[in-house]
Design a protein around this motif. Structure first.
Motif, PDB file in Angstrom:
ATOM      1  N   ILE A   1       0.839  -1.207   0.000  1.00 48.75           N
ATOM      2  CA  ILE A   1       0.000   0.000   0.000  1.00 48.75           C
ATOM      3  C   ILE A   1       0.865   1.244   0.000  1.00 48.75           C
ATOM      4  O   ILE A   1       0.684   2.146  -0.831  1.00 48.75           O
ATOM      5  CB  ILE A   1      -0.973  -0.006   1.198  1.00 48.75           C
ATOM      6  N   GLU A   2       1.825   1.315   0.914  1.00 46.83           N
ATOM      7  CA  GLU A   2       2.673   2.501   0.999  1.00 46.83           C
ATOM      8  C   GLU A   2       3.522   2.681  -0.256  1.00 46.83           C
ATOM      9  O   GLU A   2       3.788   3.805  -0.669  1.00 46.83           O
ATOM     10  CB  GLU A   2       3.541   2.451   2.255  1.00 46.83           C
ATOM     11  N   GLY A   3       3.920   1.575  -0.870  1.00 44.55           N
ATOM     12  CA  GLY A   3       4.690   1.664  -2.101  1.00 44.55           C
ATOM     13  C   GLY A   3       3.861   2.132  -3.284  1.00 44.55           C
ATOM     14  O   GLY A   3       4.403   2.639  -4.272  1.00 44.55           O
ATOM     15  N   SER A   4       2.554   1.982  -3.186  1.00 46.06           N
ATOM     16  CA  SER A   4       1.659   2.386  -4.272  1.00 46.06           C
ATOM     17  C   SER A   4       1.209   3.837  -4.145  1.00 46.06           C
ATOM     18  O   SER A   4       0.898   4.483  -5.141  1.00 46.06           O
ATOM     19  CB  SER A   4       0.425   1.483  -4.302  1.00 46.06           C
ATOM     20  N   ILE A   5       1.173   4.339  -2.924  1.00 46.71           N
ATOM     21  CA  ILE A   5       0.716   5.707  -2.690  1.00 46.71           C
ATOM     22  C   ILE A   5       1.777   6.675  -3.211  1.00 46.71           C
ATOM     23  O   ILE A   5       2.944   6.585  -2.857  1.00 46.71           O
ATOM     24  CB  ILE A   5       0.421   5.950  -1.203  1.00 46.71           C
ATOM     25  N   GLY A   6       1.337   7.575  -4.059  1.00 48.02           N
ATOM     26  CA  GLY A   6       2.241   8.565  -4.630  1.00 48.02           C
ATOM     27  C   GLY A   6       3.079   8.015  -5.777  1.00 48.02           C
ATOM     28  O   GLY A   6       3.898   8.727  -6.337  1.00 48.02           O
ATOM     29  N   ALA A   7       2.869   6.759  -6.126  1.00 48.65           N
ATOM     30  CA  ALA A   7       3.611   6.153  -7.227  1.00 48.65           C
ATOM     31  C   ALA A   7       2.952   6.542  -8.550  1.00 48.65           C
ATOM     32  O   ALA A   7       2.037   7.358  -8.590  1.00 48.65           O
ATOM     33  CB  ALA A   7       3.648   4.638  -7.056  1.00 48.65           C
ATOM     34  N   GLU A   8       3.403   5.918  -9.611  1.00 47.66           N
ATOM     35  CA  GLU A   8       2.822   6.185 -10.921  1.00 47.66           C
ATOM     36  C   GLU A   8       1.328   5.883 -10.897  1.00 47.66           C
ATOM     37  O   GLU A   8       0.859   5.079 -10.102  1.00 47.66           O
ATOM     38  CB  GLU A   8       3.507   5.310 -11.976  1.00 47.66           C
ATOM     39  N   GLU A   9       0.611   6.496 -11.809  1.00 47.86           N
ATOM     40  CA  GLU A   9      -0.838   6.315 -11.858  1.00 47.86           C
ATOM     41  C   GLU A   9      -1.236   4.876 -12.123  1.00 47.86           C
ATOM     42  O   GLU A   9      -2.376   4.495 -11.868  1.00 47.86           O
ATOM     43  CB  GLU A   9      -1.455   7.251 -12.892  1.00 47.86           C
ATOM     44  N   MET A  10      -0.311   4.059 -12.591  1.00 48.58           N
ATOM     45  CA  MET A  10      -0.606   2.638 -12.818  1.00 48.58           C
ATOM     46  C   MET A  10      -1.009   1.953 -11.521  1.00 48.58           C
ATOM     47  O   MET A  10      -1.717   0.951 -11.543  1.00 48.58           O
ATOM     48  CB  MET A  10       0.625   1.928 -13.402  1.00 48.58           C
TER      49      MET A  10
ATOM     50  N   PRO B   1      -5.381   1.862  -9.874  1.00 49.10           N
ATOM     51  CA  PRO B   1      -6.417   0.815  -9.915  1.00 49.10           C
ATOM     52  C   PRO B   1      -6.229  -0.226  -8.816  1.00 49.10           C
ATOM     53  O   PRO B   1      -7.208  -0.696  -8.230  1.00 49.10           O
ATOM     54  CB  PRO B   1      -6.252   0.189 -11.301  1.00 49.10           C
ATOM     55  N   GLY B   2      -4.990  -0.568  -8.506  1.00 54.35           N
ATOM     56  CA  GLY B   2      -4.728  -1.533  -7.449  1.00 54.35           C
ATOM     57  C   GLY B   2      -5.194  -1.027  -6.098  1.00 54.35           C
ATOM     58  O   GLY B   2      -5.830  -1.754  -5.327  1.00 54.35           O
ATOM     59  N   LEU B   3      -4.908   0.236  -5.832  1.00 55.79           N
ATOM     60  CA  LEU B   3      -5.370   0.824  -4.573  1.00 55.79           C
ATOM     61  C   LEU B   3      -6.888   0.880  -4.531  1.00 55.79           C
ATOM     62  O   LEU B   3      -7.496   0.676  -3.484  1.00 55.79           O
ATOM     63  CB  LEU B   3      -4.783   2.229  -4.393  1.00 55.79           C
ATOM     64  N   GLY B   4      -7.492   1.135  -5.676  1.00 51.02           N
ATOM     65  CA  GLY B   4      -8.954   1.163  -5.745  1.00 51.02           C
ATOM     66  C   GLY B   4      -9.566  -0.190  -5.423  1.00 51.02           C
ATOM     67  O   GLY B   4     -10.567  -0.270  -4.707  1.00 51.02           O
ATOM     68  N   VAL B   5      -8.962  -1.248  -5.931  1.00 53.36           N
ATOM     69  CA  VAL B   5      -9.457  -2.591  -5.647  1.00 53.36           C
ATOM     70  C   VAL B   5      -9.309  -2.903  -4.159  1.00 53.36           C
ATOM     71  O   VAL B   5     -10.222  -3.442  -3.532  1.00 53.36           O
ATOM     72  CB  VAL B   5      -8.736  -3.645  -6.514  1.00 53.36           C
ATOM     73  N   LEU B   6      -8.165  -2.543  -3.589  1.00 53.84           N
ATOM     74  CA  LEU B   6      -7.958  -2.788  -2.157  1.00 53.84           C
ATOM     75  C   LEU B   6      -8.944  -1.977  -1.320  1.00 53.84           C
ATOM     76  O   LEU B   6      -9.514  -2.483  -0.348  1.00 53.84           O
ATOM     77  CB  LEU B   6      -6.516  -2.466  -1.763  1.00 53.84           C
ATOM     78  N   PHE B   7      -9.182  -0.718  -1.722  1.00 52.65           N
ATOM     79  CA  PHE B   7     -10.155   0.104  -1.005  1.00 52.65           C
ATOM     80  C   PHE B   7     -11.543  -0.502  -1.122  1.00 52.65           C
ATOM     81  O   PHE B   7     -12.314  -0.513  -0.146  1.00 52.65           O
ATOM     82  CB  PHE B   7     -10.159   1.545  -1.516  1.00 52.65           C
ATOM     83  N   GLU B   8     -11.892  -1.020  -2.284  1.00 49.37           N
ATOM     84  CA  GLU B   8     -13.197  -1.652  -2.471  1.00 49.37           C
ATOM     85  C   GLU B   8     -13.378  -2.821  -1.502  1.00 49.37           C
ATOM     86  O   GLU B   8     -14.449  -2.973  -0.881  1.00 49.37           O
ATOM     87  CB  GLU B   8     -13.319  -2.143  -3.910  1.00 49.37           C
ATOM     88  N   ILE B   9     -12.345  -3.629  -1.332  1.00 49.64           N
ATOM     89  CA  ILE B   9     -12.404  -4.756  -0.392  1.00 49.64           C
ATOM     90  C   ILE B   9     -12.594  -4.244   1.035  1.00 49.64           C
ATOM     91  O   ILE B   9     -13.418  -4.766   1.797  1.00 49.64           O
ATOM     92  CB  ILE B   9     -11.131  -5.620  -0.505  1.00 49.64           C
ATOM     93  N   ILE B  10     -11.830  -3.218   1.392  1.00 48.10           N
ATOM     94  CA  ILE B  10     -11.947  -2.636   2.737  1.00 48.10           C
ATOM     95  C   ILE B  10     -13.360  -2.094   2.945  1.00 48.10           C
ATOM     96  O   ILE B  10     -13.990  -2.343   3.975  1.00 48.10           O
ATOM     97  CB  ILE B  10     -10.890  -1.532   2.944  1.00 48.10           C
ATOM     98  N   TRP B  11     -13.853  -1.349   1.971  1.00 50.56           N
ATOM     99  CA  TRP B  11     -15.177  -0.724   2.087  1.00 50.56           C
ATOM    100  C   TRP B  11     -16.272  -1.772   2.261  1.00 50.56           C
ATOM    101  O   TRP B  11     -17.118  -1.660   3.136  1.00 50.56           O
ATOM    102  CB  TRP B  11     -15.445   0.127   0.842  1.00 50.56           C
ATOM    103  N   LYS B  12     -16.237  -2.811   1.418  1.00 53.79           N
ATOM    104  CA  LYS B  12     -17.270  -3.846   1.470  1.00 53.79           C
ATOM    105  C   LYS B  12     -17.269  -4.597   2.794  1.00 53.79           C
ATOM    106  O   LYS B  12     -18.296  -5.146   3.197  1.00 53.79           O
ATOM    107  CB  LYS B  12     -17.073  -4.848   0.330  1.00 53.79           C
TER     108      LYS B  12
END
Length: 71
Positions: free
Chosen positions: A25-34, A37-48
């Protein structure tokens, strides 16, 4: 066998320890826009899988961190 993006992301993080998930997660935050989507999927799991109270808290934190839009 074709995997969709959600499945590929879930497979990438399955079986990881908490510290490894934090690193991903921390490696993805502030990284390239690629990474977004991965963070979005993880957030979706957390939200659900969050309680209504936890969801409200997340939205409150998000709301406080967004620019007000007022000049």
């Amino acid at each position: 066998m074709e995997l969709d993006l959600r499945q590929a992301i879930v497979q990438r993080v399955q079986g990881k320890e908490n510290d490894e998930l934090i690193d991903i997660i921390e490696g993805s935050i502030g990284a390239e826009e690629m990474a977004l989507p991965g963070l979005g999927v993880l957030f979706e799991i957390i939200w659900k899988n969050s309680t209504e109270a936890a969801r409200k808290k997340m939205v409150t934190v998000l709301h406080k961190q967004l620019p007000s839009g007022q000049a």
